[in-house]
Design an enzyme around this catalytic site. Sequence first.
Site, PDB file in Angstrom:
ATOM      1  CG  HIS A 134      -7.005  -1.053  -4.147  1.00  0.00           C
ATOM      2  ND1 HIS A 134      -6.871  -0.722  -2.817  1.00  0.00           N
ATOM      3  CD2 HIS A 134      -6.507   0.002  -4.840  1.00  0.00           C
ATOM      4  CE1 HIS A 134      -6.346   0.481  -2.710  1.00  0.00           C
ATOM      5  NE2 HIS A 134      -6.106   0.943  -3.921  1.00  0.00           N
ATOM      6  CG  ASP A 141      -6.225   3.895  -2.243  1.00  0.00           C
ATOM      7  OD1 ASP A 141      -5.077   3.612  -2.629  1.00  0.00           O
ATOM      8  OD2 ASP A 141      -7.238   3.788  -2.965  1.00  0.00           O
ATOM      9  CD  GLU A 203      -3.342   6.185  -7.753  1.00  0.00           C
ATOM     10  OE1 GLU A 203      -3.475   5.488  -6.721  1.00  0.00           O
ATOM     11  OE2 GLU A 203      -3.850   5.872  -8.841  1.00  0.00           O
ATOM     12  CG  HIS A 206      -1.994   2.967  -4.513  1.00  0.00           C
ATOM     13  ND1 HIS A 206      -3.154   2.350  -4.951  1.00  0.00           N
ATOM     14  CD2 HIS A 206      -1.026   2.020  -4.625  1.00  0.00           C
ATOM     15  CE1 HIS A 206      -2.885   1.105  -5.314  1.00  0.00           C
ATOM     16  NE2 HIS A 206      -1.586   0.883  -5.114  1.00  0.00           N
TER      17      HIS A 206
END
Length: 235
Positions: A134, A141, A203, A206
């Site tokens: 990030h 996200d 995830e 993501h």
Amino acid sequence: MKPYRQVPIQECHEPLVAIPLELFAIETPHPYIKCGADYNGKSPYFLRQGVLDRVITAQAKLQQLHPNWRIQIFDAYRPVEVQEYMVNYTFGQTVRDRQLDPTQLLDIQTEQIWADVYKIWAIPSFDLATPPPHSTGAAIDITLVDERGNLVDMGSPIDEMSDRSLPGYFEKSPDPVEQQYHHHRQLLDRVMTDVGLIRHPSEWWHFSIGDQLWAWLQHQRDPRHPLIARYGRVL
């Protein structure tokens, strides 16, 4: 060390730009600001220009399939200082959730909690060779909201530290409700991968393109793909 962190970075110097929030749904206040994270005058709602262009296209693709549905941006650009804060915050919250005394933790308990934290959170490295995804402006996200502005149920919240965060967790469930969760996750994956982003293998929320994780995943799928990232940490 996670294997993707060894991928070399050849920074392309594409600018970090503001996300036009009127196009998307967001949570207000920002989830990590609610937890006390200090962005030090910076905004989480920034992405590299090329990444943003693709997310805007993904939103258009979503609305072709579901008119008036929108992508909800949970988090995008994250300074390493915020990454560090949230990693420590999550450790402390996990200790509380497990009803443990932080002053009486055994070494084995501490090690297990850190292992669980790092299943979800990237290491807050300040080394320019190993930036958290990030912190490059290349990762985002997200989830979905429907035409009434309600969150689409994905079966687990973003950042949950359990196996339910795995993208395919509900894939083989005989429960029709859980199959719907899987359908929603697949819809999100479809509109994002159609524009070139890749979902994190652990995830469901993501996605990224151009960072080390993306380069590593691309290379795993096709060894002919250059094992090199084009987005490094934004300073």
